[in-house]
Write an enzyme that holds these catalytic residues in place. Structure first.
Site, mmCIF file in Angstrom:
data_model
loop_
_atom_site.group_PDB
_atom_site.id
_atom_site.type_symbol
_atom_site.label_atom_id
_atom_site.label_comp_id
_atom_site.label_asym_id
_atom_site.label_seq_id
_atom_site.Cartn_x
_atom_site.Cartn_y
_atom_site.Cartn_z
ATOM 1 N N GLN A 257 41.218 44.064 31.004
ATOM 2 C CA GLN A 257 41.580 44.195 29.594
ATOM 3 C C GLN A 257 40.397 44.700 28.759
ATOM 4 O OE1 GLN A 257 42.012 41.430 31.535
ATOM 5 N NE2 GLN A 257 43.649 40.105 30.701
ATOM 6 N N GLN B 63 43.355 49.670 30.812
ATOM 7 C CA GLN B 63 44.260 48.545 30.586
ATOM 8 C C GLN B 63 44.135 48.070 29.148
ATOM 9 O OE1 GLN B 63 43.960 45.369 33.448
ATOM 10 N NE2 GLN B 63 45.225 43.966 32.251
ATOM 11 N N ASP B 64 45.291 47.926 28.465
ATOM 12 C CA ASP B 64 45.339 47.371 27.092
ATOM 13 C C ASP B 64 44.662 48.283 26.063
ATOM 14 O OD1 ASP B 64 46.552 45.300 28.359
ATOM 15 O OD2 ASP B 64 45.108 43.770 27.800
ATOM 16 N N ASP C 19 49.781 48.317 30.874
ATOM 17 C CA ASP C 19 50.111 47.639 29.607
ATOM 18 C C ASP C 19 49.370 48.273 28.425
ATOM 19 O OD1 ASP C 19 51.349 45.932 31.428
ATOM 20 O OD2 ASP C 19 49.742 44.453 31.353
ATOM 21 N N ARG D 131 56.784 46.325 31.085
ATOM 22 C CA ARG D 131 57.098 45.040 31.701
ATOM 23 C C ARG D 131 57.007 43.951 30.639
ATOM 24 N NH1 ARG D 131 51.962 42.903 35.285
ATOM 25 N NH2 ARG D 131 50.264 43.589 33.918
#
Length: 529
Positions: free
Chosen positions: A323, A345-346, A367, A435
Protein backbone atom coordinates in the site's frame (compact mmCIF):
# COMPACT_ATOMS: atom_id res chain seq x y z
CA UNK A 1 -10.79 21.21 22.26
CA UNK A 2 -12.88 19.47 24.94
CA UNK A 3 -14.55 22.74 25.82
CA UNK A 4 -15.38 23.33 22.16
CA UNK A 5 -16.95 19.90 21.78
CA UNK A 6 -18.93 20.23 25.00
CA UNK A 7 -20.17 23.68 24.11
CA UNK A 8 -21.11 22.72 20.54
CA UNK A 9 -22.93 19.63 21.78
CA UNK A 10 -24.95 21.57 24.35
CA UNK A 11 -25.74 24.39 21.94
CA UNK A 12 -26.85 22.10 19.14
CA UNK A 13 -28.89 20.00 21.54
CA UNK A 14 -30.86 23.14 22.40
CA UNK A 15 -31.29 23.89 18.70
CA UNK A 16 -32.57 20.39 18.05
CA UNK A 17 -35.23 20.82 20.72
CA UNK A 18 -36.30 24.31 19.71
CA UNK A 19 -36.27 24.03 15.93
CA UNK A 20 -37.49 21.64 13.28
CA UNK A 21 -35.72 21.78 9.86
CA UNK A 22 -37.40 24.13 7.41
CA UNK A 23 -38.66 23.55 3.85
CA UNK A 24 -40.59 20.45 4.84
CA UNK A 25 -43.23 19.55 2.25
CA UNK A 26 -44.37 16.21 3.62
CA UNK A 27 -43.71 14.14 6.70
CA UNK A 28 -44.53 16.76 9.34
CA UNK A 29 -47.26 14.51 10.72
CA UNK A 30 -46.17 12.80 13.95
CA UNK A 31 -45.29 9.13 13.53
CA UNK A 32 -45.17 6.35 16.11
CA UNK A 33 -41.93 5.16 17.62
CA UNK A 34 -42.50 1.69 16.19
CA UNK A 35 -42.89 2.89 12.60
CA UNK A 36 -39.63 4.82 12.81
CA UNK A 37 -37.50 2.40 14.78
CA UNK A 38 -38.56 -0.66 12.81
CA UNK A 39 -36.77 0.82 9.80
CA UNK A 40 -33.42 1.12 11.57
CA UNK A 41 -30.77 -1.62 11.87
CA UNK A 42 -30.71 -1.18 15.66
CA UNK A 43 -34.33 -0.55 16.74
CA UNK A 44 -33.56 -1.03 20.44
CA UNK A 45 -31.27 2.03 20.41
CA UNK A 46 -33.83 4.05 18.48
CA UNK A 47 -36.59 3.16 20.94
CA UNK A 48 -34.44 4.07 23.93
CA UNK A 49 -33.79 7.49 22.40
CA UNK A 50 -37.28 8.60 21.46
CA UNK A 51 -39.36 6.62 23.94
CA UNK A 52 -41.87 3.85 23.42
CA UNK A 53 -44.98 6.04 23.46
CA UNK A 54 -43.60 9.32 22.16
CA UNK A 55 -44.91 10.67 18.89
CA UNK A 56 -42.54 12.87 16.90
CA UNK A 57 -42.22 13.86 13.29
CA UNK A 58 -39.58 12.12 11.23
CA UNK A 59 -37.56 15.35 11.29
CA UNK A 60 -37.68 15.55 15.08
CA UNK A 61 -36.57 11.93 15.28
CA UNK A 62 -33.68 12.70 12.94
CA UNK A 63 -32.53 15.60 15.10
CA UNK A 64 -32.78 13.55 18.28
CA UNK A 65 -30.77 10.74 16.67
CA UNK A 66 -28.12 13.11 15.32
CA UNK A 67 -27.66 14.75 18.72
CA UNK A 68 -27.11 11.34 20.32
CA UNK A 69 -24.74 10.26 17.54
CA UNK A 70 -22.72 13.43 18.04
CA UNK A 71 -22.41 12.55 21.72
CA UNK A 72 -21.14 9.12 20.71
CA UNK A 73 -18.56 10.69 18.37
CA UNK A 74 -17.36 12.95 21.17
CA UNK A 75 -17.14 9.96 23.49
CA UNK A 76 -15.12 8.02 20.89
CA UNK A 77 -12.70 10.92 20.57
CA UNK A 78 -12.28 11.07 24.34
CA UNK A 79 -11.65 7.31 24.57
CA UNK A 80 -8.93 7.47 21.93
CA UNK A 81 -7.38 10.53 23.56
CA UNK A 82 -7.16 8.72 26.91
CA UNK A 83 -5.47 5.56 25.59
CA UNK A 84 -2.30 4.47 27.34
CA UNK A 85 0.43 4.58 24.70
CA UNK A 86 3.28 3.38 26.94
CA UNK A 87 3.24 -0.09 25.42
CA UNK A 88 2.70 1.09 21.82
CA UNK A 89 5.46 0.53 19.32
CA UNK A 90 6.08 3.28 16.72
CA UNK A 91 3.74 1.74 14.14
CA UNK A 92 0.92 1.45 16.67
CA UNK A 93 1.45 5.08 17.65
CA UNK A 94 1.22 6.01 13.97
CA UNK A 95 -2.18 4.30 13.75
CA UNK A 96 -3.25 6.05 16.96
CA UNK A 97 -2.38 9.46 15.48
CA UNK A 98 -4.67 8.64 12.55
CA UNK A 99 -7.48 7.76 14.98
CA UNK A 100 -7.15 11.07 16.79
CA UNK A 101 -7.53 13.00 13.55
CA UNK A 102 -10.32 10.78 12.28
CA UNK A 103 -12.53 10.96 15.37
CA UNK A 104 -12.00 14.70 15.60
CA UNK A 105 -13.23 14.90 12.02
CA UNK A 106 -16.23 12.72 12.89
CA UNK A 107 -17.25 15.22 15.56
CA UNK A 108 -16.94 17.93 12.91
CA UNK A 109 -19.07 15.99 10.41
CA UNK A 110 -21.79 15.37 13.02
CA UNK A 111 -21.84 19.05 13.95
CA UNK A 112 -22.28 19.93 10.28
CA UNK A 113 -25.11 17.43 9.98
CA UNK A 114 -26.98 18.91 12.93
CA UNK A 115 -26.71 22.37 11.44
CA UNK A 116 -28.17 21.34 8.06
CA UNK A 117 -31.64 20.63 6.69
CA UNK A 118 -30.26 19.17 3.44
CA UNK A 119 -30.65 15.39 3.55
CA UNK A 120 -28.09 14.81 0.76
CA UNK A 121 -25.46 16.76 2.67
CA UNK A 122 -26.29 14.98 5.91
CA UNK A 123 -26.04 11.54 4.28
CA UNK A 124 -22.64 12.45 2.85
CA UNK A 125 -21.31 13.71 6.17
CA UNK A 126 -22.68 10.74 8.12
CA UNK A 127 -21.06 8.44 5.56
CA UNK A 128 -17.77 10.29 6.10
CA UNK A 129 -18.01 9.86 9.87
CA UNK A 130 -18.68 6.15 9.41
CA UNK A 131 -15.67 5.88 7.08
CA UNK A 132 -13.49 7.57 9.71
CA UNK A 133 -14.55 5.00 12.30
CA UNK A 134 -13.59 2.15 9.97
CA UNK A 135 -10.31 3.75 8.90
CA UNK A 136 -9.10 4.13 12.48
CA UNK A 137 -9.26 0.37 12.86
CA UNK A 138 -7.76 -0.23 9.41
CA UNK A 139 -4.59 1.56 10.50
CA UNK A 140 -3.86 -1.11 13.11
CA UNK A 141 -4.75 -3.87 10.66
CA UNK A 142 -2.19 -2.44 8.19
CA UNK A 143 0.52 -3.50 10.64
CA UNK A 144 -1.12 -6.76 11.80
CA UNK A 145 -1.69 -5.23 15.22
CA UNK A 146 -5.24 -6.43 15.65
CA UNK A 147 -4.70 -6.99 19.38
CA UNK A 148 -4.82 -3.22 19.82
CA UNK A 149 -8.36 -3.24 18.46
CA UNK A 150 -9.97 -5.07 21.36
CA UNK A 151 -10.52 -1.87 23.32
CA UNK A 152 -11.81 -0.09 20.22
CA UNK A 153 -14.23 -2.80 19.22
CA UNK A 154 -15.84 -3.11 22.64
CA UNK A 155 -15.85 0.56 23.63
CA UNK A 156 -16.68 2.11 20.27
CA UNK A 157 -19.21 -0.36 18.88
CA UNK A 158 -22.00 1.90 20.10
CA UNK A 159 -20.82 4.72 17.85
CA UNK A 160 -21.06 2.49 14.81
CA UNK A 161 -24.63 1.48 15.70
CA UNK A 162 -25.73 5.07 16.24
CA UNK A 163 -24.24 6.04 12.87
CA UNK A 164 -26.10 3.21 11.12
CA UNK A 165 -29.39 4.31 12.68
CA UNK A 166 -28.76 7.93 11.69
CA UNK A 167 -28.05 6.91 8.10
CA UNK A 168 -31.26 4.86 7.93
CA UNK A 169 -33.45 7.58 9.46
CA UNK A 170 -32.00 10.37 7.33
CA UNK A 171 -32.47 8.30 4.18
CA UNK A 172 -36.12 7.82 5.12
CA UNK A 173 -36.50 11.54 5.73
CA UNK A 174 -34.91 12.60 2.43
CA UNK A 175 -37.95 12.15 0.12
CA UNK A 176 -40.17 13.97 2.61
CA UNK A 177 -38.13 17.16 2.31
CA UNK A 178 -38.14 17.47 -1.50
CA UNK A 179 -40.63 19.88 -2.96
CA UNK A 180 -42.30 19.34 -6.35
CA UNK A 181 -40.38 22.38 -7.59
CA UNK A 182 -37.08 20.74 -6.66
CA UNK A 183 -38.02 17.51 -8.43
CA UNK A 184 -39.10 19.39 -11.55
CA UNK A 185 -35.94 21.46 -11.52
CA UNK A 186 -33.52 18.56 -11.39
CA UNK A 187 -31.32 18.20 -14.44
CA UNK A 188 -28.43 15.93 -15.21
CA UNK A 189 -24.92 16.98 -16.06
CA UNK A 190 -23.93 17.21 -19.70
CA UNK A 191 -20.48 15.85 -20.40
CA UNK A 192 -18.97 19.28 -21.02
CA UNK A 193 -20.24 20.87 -17.81
CA UNK A 194 -18.87 21.24 -14.30
CA UNK A 195 -20.68 20.91 -10.96
CA UNK A 196 -22.96 23.69 -9.84
CA UNK A 197 -21.04 23.85 -6.60
CA UNK A 198 -18.34 25.62 -8.61
CA UNK A 199 -18.90 29.33 -8.96
CA UNK A 200 -18.73 31.04 -12.35
CA UNK A 201 -15.23 32.26 -11.52
CA UNK A 202 -14.17 28.71 -10.57
CA UNK A 203 -15.43 27.35 -13.87
CA UNK A 204 -13.46 30.03 -15.67
CA UNK A 205 -10.35 28.97 -13.77
CA UNK A 206 -10.84 25.41 -14.95
CA UNK A 207 -11.25 26.60 -18.53
CA UNK A 208 -8.19 28.89 -18.51
CA UNK A 209 -4.98 27.58 -20.15
CA UNK A 210 -2.25 26.46 -17.75
CA UNK A 211 0.09 29.18 -16.55
CA UNK A 212 -2.34 31.97 -17.35
CA UNK A 213 -4.44 31.44 -14.23
CA UNK A 214 -4.71 34.41 -11.91
CA UNK A 215 -2.94 32.89 -8.90
CA UNK A 216 -2.77 34.24 -5.38
CA UNK A 217 0.70 32.76 -4.88
CA UNK A 218 3.22 30.94 -7.06
CA UNK A 219 5.38 27.93 -6.19
CA UNK A 220 8.59 27.49 -8.19
CA UNK A 221 11.69 25.45 -7.46
CA UNK A 222 13.92 27.93 -9.27
CA UNK A 223 13.02 30.76 -6.91
CA UNK A 224 10.95 32.70 -9.44
CA UNK A 225 7.79 32.31 -7.33
CA UNK A 226 6.73 33.16 -3.80
CA UNK A 227 7.74 29.77 -2.38
CA UNK A 228 9.96 26.87 -3.40
CA UNK A 229 7.82 24.07 -1.94
CA UNK A 230 4.09 23.35 -1.98
CA UNK A 231 4.00 22.73 1.76
CA UNK A 232 5.43 26.18 2.47
CA UNK A 233 2.77 27.73 0.26
CA UNK A 234 -0.03 25.84 2.03
CA UNK A 235 1.28 26.95 5.44
CA UNK A 236 1.20 30.56 4.29
CA UNK A 237 -2.41 30.54 3.11
CA UNK A 238 -4.11 31.44 6.45
CA UNK A 239 -2.08 34.62 6.80
CA UNK A 240 -2.58 35.66 3.16
CA UNK A 241 -6.23 34.97 2.38
CA UNK A 242 -9.21 37.03 3.37
CA UNK A 243 -12.21 35.05 4.57
CA UNK A 244 -12.80 31.67 2.98
CA UNK A 245 -12.86 32.70 -0.67
CA UNK A 246 -11.21 30.65 -3.41
CA UNK A 247 -7.42 30.72 -3.05
CA UNK A 248 -5.35 29.72 -6.09
CA UNK A 249 -1.84 28.26 -5.85
CA UNK A 250 0.01 28.01 -9.15
CA UNK A 251 2.74 25.35 -9.09
CA UNK A 252 5.24 25.80 -11.89
CA UNK A 253 6.79 22.90 -13.77
CA UNK A 254 9.15 20.79 -11.69
CA UNK A 255 9.44 17.65 -9.59
CA UNK A 256 8.41 18.44 -6.02
CA UNK A 257 9.64 15.71 -3.66
CA UNK A 258 7.45 16.25 -0.64
CA UNK A 259 4.37 15.05 1.20
CA UNK A 260 1.55 17.58 1.24
CA UNK A 261 -1.27 17.37 3.79
CA UNK A 262 -4.14 19.86 3.54
CA UNK A 263 -6.31 19.73 6.65
CA UNK A 264 -10.08 20.24 6.80
CA UNK A 265 -9.67 23.85 7.98
CA UNK A 266 -8.05 24.70 4.63
CA UNK A 267 -11.10 24.93 2.39
CA UNK A 268 -11.62 26.22 -1.17
CA UNK A 269 -8.05 25.78 -2.31
CA UNK A 270 -7.19 25.37 -5.98
CA UNK A 271 -3.91 24.00 -7.32
CA UNK A 272 -2.93 24.64 -10.92
CA UNK A 273 0.12 23.10 -12.55
CA UNK A 274 1.80 23.35 -15.93
CA UNK A 275 0.34 20.05 -17.10
CA UNK A 276 0.54 16.30 -16.53
CA UNK A 277 4.16 15.27 -16.60
CA UNK A 278 5.36 18.83 -16.06
CA UNK A 279 4.25 19.64 -12.51
CA UNK A 280 4.89 16.49 -10.48
CA UNK A 281 4.42 15.91 -6.75
CA UNK A 282 6.18 12.73 -5.64
CA UNK A 283 7.22 10.67 -2.63
CA UNK A 284 7.63 7.01 -1.67
CA UNK A 285 5.93 6.63 1.74
CA UNK A 286 4.34 3.20 2.18
CA UNK A 287 2.99 0.69 4.66
CA UNK A 288 6.12 -1.46 4.55
CA UNK A 289 8.07 1.63 5.61
CA UNK A 290 5.89 2.25 8.66
CA UNK A 291 3.11 4.52 7.36
CA UNK A 292 -0.54 3.55 7.56
CA UNK A 293 -2.32 3.43 4.22
CA UNK A 294 -4.13 6.63 5.24
CA UNK A 295 -0.86 8.41 6.06
CA UNK A 296 1.16 7.13 3.08
CA UNK A 297 -0.32 9.63 0.60
CA UNK A 298 2.04 11.85 -1.33
CA UNK A 299 -0.70 14.49 -1.54
CA UNK A 300 -3.61 14.43 0.92
CA UNK A 301 -6.53 16.85 1.15
CA UNK A 302 -9.42 17.04 3.63
CA UNK A 303 -10.63 20.63 3.21
CA UNK A 304 -13.91 20.93 1.31
CA UNK A 305 -14.16 22.56 -2.11
CA UNK A 306 -10.74 21.47 -3.34
CA UNK A 307 -9.87 21.87 -7.04
CA UNK A 308 -6.79 20.64 -8.89
CA UNK A 309 -5.84 20.71 -12.54
CA UNK A 310 -2.87 19.97 -14.78
CA UNK A 311 -0.68 18.14 -12.26
CA UNK A 312 0.74 14.67 -11.60
CA UNK A 313 0.64 13.03 -8.19
CA UNK A 314 2.77 9.91 -7.76
CA UNK A 315 4.07 7.42 -5.25
CA UNK A 316 7.24 5.69 -6.39
CA UNK A 317 7.42 3.04 -3.63
CA UNK A 318 6.88 0.30 -6.22
CA UNK A 319 4.77 -2.87 -6.18
CA UNK A 320 6.92 -4.66 -3.59
CA UNK A 321 6.07 -2.07 -0.91
CA UNK A 322 2.34 -2.83 -1.09
CA UNK A 323 0.00 0.00 0.00
CA UNK A 324 1.44 3.33 -1.15
CA UNK A 325 -1.02 6.14 -1.93
CA UNK A 326 -0.29 8.86 -4.46
CA UNK A 327 -3.37 11.01 -3.79
CA UNK A 328 -5.90 10.87 -0.95
CA UNK A 329 -9.01 13.03 -0.95
CA UNK A 330 -11.60 13.48 1.76
CA UNK A 331 -12.65 16.80 0.21
CA UNK A 332 -16.40 17.13 -0.17
CA UNK A 333 -17.63 18.89 -3.31
CA UNK A 334 -14.27 18.65 -5.03
CA UNK A 335 -13.21 18.58 -8.68
CA UNK A 336 -9.98 17.25 -10.18
CA UNK A 337 -9.43 18.00 -13.86
CA UNK A 338 -6.66 16.95 -16.22
CA UNK A 339 -4.46 15.32 -13.57
CA UNK A 340 -2.47 12.07 -13.47
CA UNK A 341 -2.18 9.68 -10.53
CA UNK A 342 0.70 7.21 -10.66
CA UNK A 343 1.41 4.37 -8.28
CA UNK A 344 1.01 0.64 -7.92
CA UNK A 345 -1.13 -0.65 -5.04
CA UNK A 346 -3.65 1.90 -3.68
CA UNK A 347 -2.79 4.78 -6.03
CA UNK A 348 -5.94 6.93 -5.82
CA UNK A 349 -7.64 6.96 -2.42
CA UNK A 350 -11.12 8.46 -2.93
CA UNK A 351 -11.59 8.56 0.81
CA UNK A 352 -14.87 10.37 1.52
CA UNK A 353 -17.22 13.15 0.36
CA UNK A 354 -18.47 13.93 -3.15
CA UNK A 355 -15.72 13.94 -5.77
CA UNK A 356 -15.67 14.46 -9.53
CA UNK A 357 -12.66 13.53 -11.72
CA UNK A 358 -12.60 14.56 -15.36
CA UNK A 359 -10.01 13.96 -18.13
CA UNK A 360 -7.61 12.29 -15.70
CA UNK A 361 -5.17 9.37 -15.91
CA UNK A 362 -4.79 6.70 -13.23
CA UNK A 363 -1.98 4.12 -13.12
CA UNK A 364 -1.75 1.14 -10.79
CA UNK A 365 -1.89 -2.59 -10.06
CA UNK A 366 -3.90 -3.72 -7.04
CA UNK A 367 -6.97 -1.84 -5.71
CA UNK A 368 -5.65 1.32 -7.26
CA UNK A 369 -8.91 3.27 -7.20
CA UNK A 370 -10.27 2.64 -3.72
CA UNK A 371 -12.09 4.21 -0.77
CA UNK A 372 -15.59 5.23 0.29
CA UNK A 373 -16.34 8.57 -1.35
CA UNK A 374 -19.24 9.21 -3.71
CA UNK A 375 -17.00 9.38 -6.75
CA UNK A 376 -17.41 9.67 -10.50
CA UNK A 377 -14.45 9.35 -12.84
CA UNK A 378 -15.56 10.65 -16.21
CA UNK A 379 -13.63 10.61 -19.52
CA UNK A 380 -10.54 9.24 -17.81
CA UNK A 381 -7.85 6.79 -18.92
CA UNK A 382 -7.07 3.94 -16.55
CA UNK A 383 -3.73 2.23 -17.09
CA UNK A 384 -3.05 -1.19 -15.55
CA UNK A 385 0.60 -1.69 -14.68
CA UNK A 386 2.69 -4.84 -14.32
CA UNK A 387 2.37 -6.24 -10.77
CA UNK A 388 4.65 -8.56 -8.84
CA UNK A 389 4.91 -12.13 -10.04
CA UNK A 390 1.94 -14.17 -8.92
CA UNK A 391 -0.20 -11.08 -8.24
CA UNK A 392 -3.49 -10.17 -9.86
CA UNK A 393 -4.55 -6.68 -10.86
CA UNK A 394 -7.77 -5.27 -9.40
CA UNK A 395 -8.71 -1.79 -10.56
CA UNK A 396 -11.16 -0.87 -7.79
CA UNK A 397 -11.72 -1.74 -4.12
CA UNK A 398 -14.73 0.23 -2.92
CA UNK A 399 -15.34 0.17 0.84
CA UNK A 400 -18.99 0.94 1.64
CA UNK A 401 -19.78 -0.56 5.05
CA UNK A 402 -23.47 0.33 5.35
CA UNK A 403 -26.25 -0.12 2.78
CA UNK A 404 -27.51 3.40 3.49
CA UNK A 405 -24.24 5.17 2.73
CA UNK A 406 -24.56 7.21 -0.48
CA UNK A 407 -21.09 6.19 -1.65
CA UNK A 408 -19.58 4.25 -4.53
CA UNK A 409 -17.09 4.42 -7.40
CA UNK A 410 -18.63 5.17 -10.80
CA UNK A 411 -16.38 5.03 -13.86
CA UNK A 412 -18.10 6.55 -16.87
CA UNK A 413 -17.13 7.06 -20.49
CA UNK A 414 -13.56 6.07 -19.71
CA UNK A 415 -10.96 3.66 -21.12
CA UNK A 416 -9.21 0.78 -19.37
CA UNK A 417 -6.01 -0.46 -20.97
CA UNK A 418 -2.55 -1.89 -20.28
CA UNK A 419 0.25 0.48 -19.33
CA UNK A 420 3.47 0.26 -21.33
CA UNK A 421 5.18 -2.08 -18.84
CA UNK A 422 2.32 -4.61 -19.04
CA UNK A 423 1.84 -4.63 -22.80
CA UNK A 424 2.78 -7.95 -24.32
CA UNK A 425 2.44 -9.83 -21.03
CA UNK A 426 -1.21 -9.16 -20.21
CA UNK A 427 -1.96 -12.88 -20.30
CA UNK A 428 0.49 -13.57 -17.47
CA UNK A 429 -1.52 -11.58 -14.95
CA UNK A 430 -5.25 -11.65 -14.28
CA UNK A 431 -6.82 -8.20 -14.41
CA UNK A 432 -10.24 -7.53 -12.87
CA UNK A 433 -12.55 -4.54 -12.61
CA UNK A 434 -12.64 -4.72 -8.84
CA UNK A 435 -13.06 -6.63 -5.62
CA UNK A 436 -15.11 -5.91 -2.47
CA UNK A 437 -12.97 -4.38 0.27
CA UNK A 438 -16.03 -3.96 2.52
CA UNK A 439 -19.42 -5.62 2.82
CA UNK A 440 -21.54 -3.24 0.73
CA UNK A 441 -18.92 -2.39 -1.88
CA UNK A 442 -20.49 -0.54 -4.84
CA UNK A 443 -18.84 0.04 -8.23
CA UNK A 444 -20.28 0.64 -11.71
CA UNK A 445 -18.56 0.85 -15.10
CA UNK A 446 -20.76 2.67 -17.66
CA UNK A 447 -20.07 3.21 -21.36
CA UNK A 448 -16.39 2.45 -20.93
CA UNK A 449 -13.93 0.92 -23.35
CA UNK A 450 -12.55 -2.19 -21.63
CA UNK A 451 -9.49 -3.67 -23.32
CA UNK A 452 -9.04 -7.42 -23.68
CA UNK A 453 -6.75 -7.60 -20.63
CA UNK A 454 -9.92 -7.72 -18.44
CA UNK A 455 -10.52 -11.30 -17.30
CA UNK A 456 -13.77 -12.80 -18.58
CA UNK A 457 -15.04 -13.16 -14.99
CA UNK A 458 -14.77 -9.39 -14.66
CA UNK A 459 -14.61 -9.22 -10.87
CA UNK A 460 -12.56 -10.93 -8.19
CA UNK A 461 -13.58 -12.03 -4.65
CA UNK A 462 -11.92 -10.54 -1.59
CA UNK A 463 -12.07 -13.58 0.66
CA UNK A 464 -14.25 -16.58 -0.10
CA UNK A 465 -17.94 -15.60 -0.19
CA UNK A 466 -17.45 -12.35 1.71
CA UNK A 467 -19.83 -9.60 0.46
CA UNK A 468 -20.83 -11.44 -2.71
CA UNK A 469 -24.55 -11.08 -1.93
CA UNK A 470 -24.41 -7.59 -0.37
CA UNK A 471 -22.16 -5.77 -2.85
CA UNK A 472 -23.46 -3.93 -5.93
CA UNK A 473 -21.30 -4.28 -9.03
CA UNK A 474 -22.75 -3.13 -12.33
CA UNK A 475 -21.80 -2.83 -15.99
CA UNK A 476 -23.72 -0.81 -18.55
CA UNK A 477 -23.10 -0.51 -22.29
CA UNK A 478 -19.35 -1.06 -22.15
CA UNK A 479 -17.39 -1.89 -25.31
CA UNK A 480 -14.06 -3.48 -26.22
CA UNK A 481 -12.40 -6.87 -25.98
CA UNK A 482 -12.91 -7.11 -22.22
CA UNK A 483 -16.53 -5.91 -22.11
CA UNK A 484 -18.32 -9.19 -22.83
CA UNK A 485 -20.54 -10.20 -19.92
CA UNK A 486 -21.22 -13.83 -20.93
CA UNK A 487 -18.51 -15.21 -18.67
CA UNK A 488 -18.95 -12.80 -15.79
CA UNK A 489 -19.25 -13.87 -12.14
CA UNK A 490 -22.63 -15.21 -10.99
CA UNK A 491 -22.66 -13.38 -7.66
CA UNK A 492 -26.04 -12.21 -6.31
CA UNK A 493 -24.68 -8.65 -6.10
CA UNK A 494 -23.43 -8.48 -9.70
CA UNK A 495 -25.66 -6.82 -12.32
CA UNK A 496 -25.55 -6.52 -16.06
CA UNK A 497 -27.52 -3.29 -16.27
CA UNK A 498 -29.94 -3.27 -19.18
CA UNK A 499 -32.41 -0.68 -17.90
CA UNK A 500 -31.75 2.96 -18.65
CA UNK A 501 -33.65 3.86 -15.49
CA UNK A 502 -31.26 1.75 -13.42
CA UNK A 503 -28.20 3.20 -15.13
CA UNK A 504 -29.49 6.73 -14.57
CA UNK A 505 -29.04 6.27 -10.82
CA UNK A 506 -25.29 6.31 -11.36
CA UNK A 507 -24.97 9.33 -13.62
CA UNK A 508 -23.04 12.35 -12.43
CA UNK A 509 -26.25 14.29 -11.92
CA UNK A 510 -28.02 11.71 -9.78
CA UNK A 511 -25.20 10.00 -7.95
CA UNK A 512 -23.40 13.19 -6.94
CA UNK A 513 -26.55 14.92 -5.63
CA UNK A 514 -28.86 15.56 -8.58
CA UNK A 515 -30.15 18.90 -7.32
CA UNK A 516 -26.69 20.48 -7.25
CA UNK A 517 -25.58 20.27 -10.88
CA UNK A 518 -25.82 22.77 -13.72
CA UNK A 519 -28.83 22.07 -15.96
CA UNK A 520 -27.68 20.04 -18.95
CA UNK A 521 -29.20 18.97 -22.24
CA UNK A 522 -29.06 15.22 -21.60
CA UNK A 523 -27.46 12.37 -19.73
CA UNK A 524 -23.71 11.94 -19.89
CA UNK A 525 -23.93 8.39 -21.25
CA UNK A 526 -26.87 8.27 -23.67
CA UNK A 527 -28.06 11.17 -25.78
CA UNK A 528 -31.83 11.39 -25.70
CA UNK A 529 -32.41 9.01 -22.77
Amino acid sequence: MDFYYAFSFAFLHVLAILFTPLRVVHGSTPTTTFSVCSQTPHPEICTSLIGKTSKQTWFEVRQTTLVSTLAQAQHAHELVSAMDLSSFEPRAKSAWVDCMELYEDSVYQLNRSLGSANSNDIQTWLSSASTNHETCQNGFLDFNLSSHLHTFQSSLSGFSKYLSNSLAINKAVAPLAISPEQIKGRRLLATNKFPKWLSISDRKLLATPSGATSANIVVAQDGSGNYKTISEAVSAVPSLRKGNSRFVIYVKAGVYKENVDIKKTMQNLMFVGDGMGSTIVTSDKNVQGGSTTFRSATFAVSGAGFIARDMTFENTAGPAQHQAVAFRSGSDLSVVYGCAFKGYQDTLYVYSGRQFYRNCQVYGTQDFVFGNAATVLQSCNIYVRKPLGGQKNTITAQSRTDPNQNTGIIIHNSAVMAASDLRGSEGSFGTYLGRPWKQYSRTVFMKCSLDSLINSAGWYPWDGNFALSTLYYGEYMNTGGGAGTGGRVKWPGYHVITSADEATKFTVGNFLDGGSWIPGTGLPFTAGL
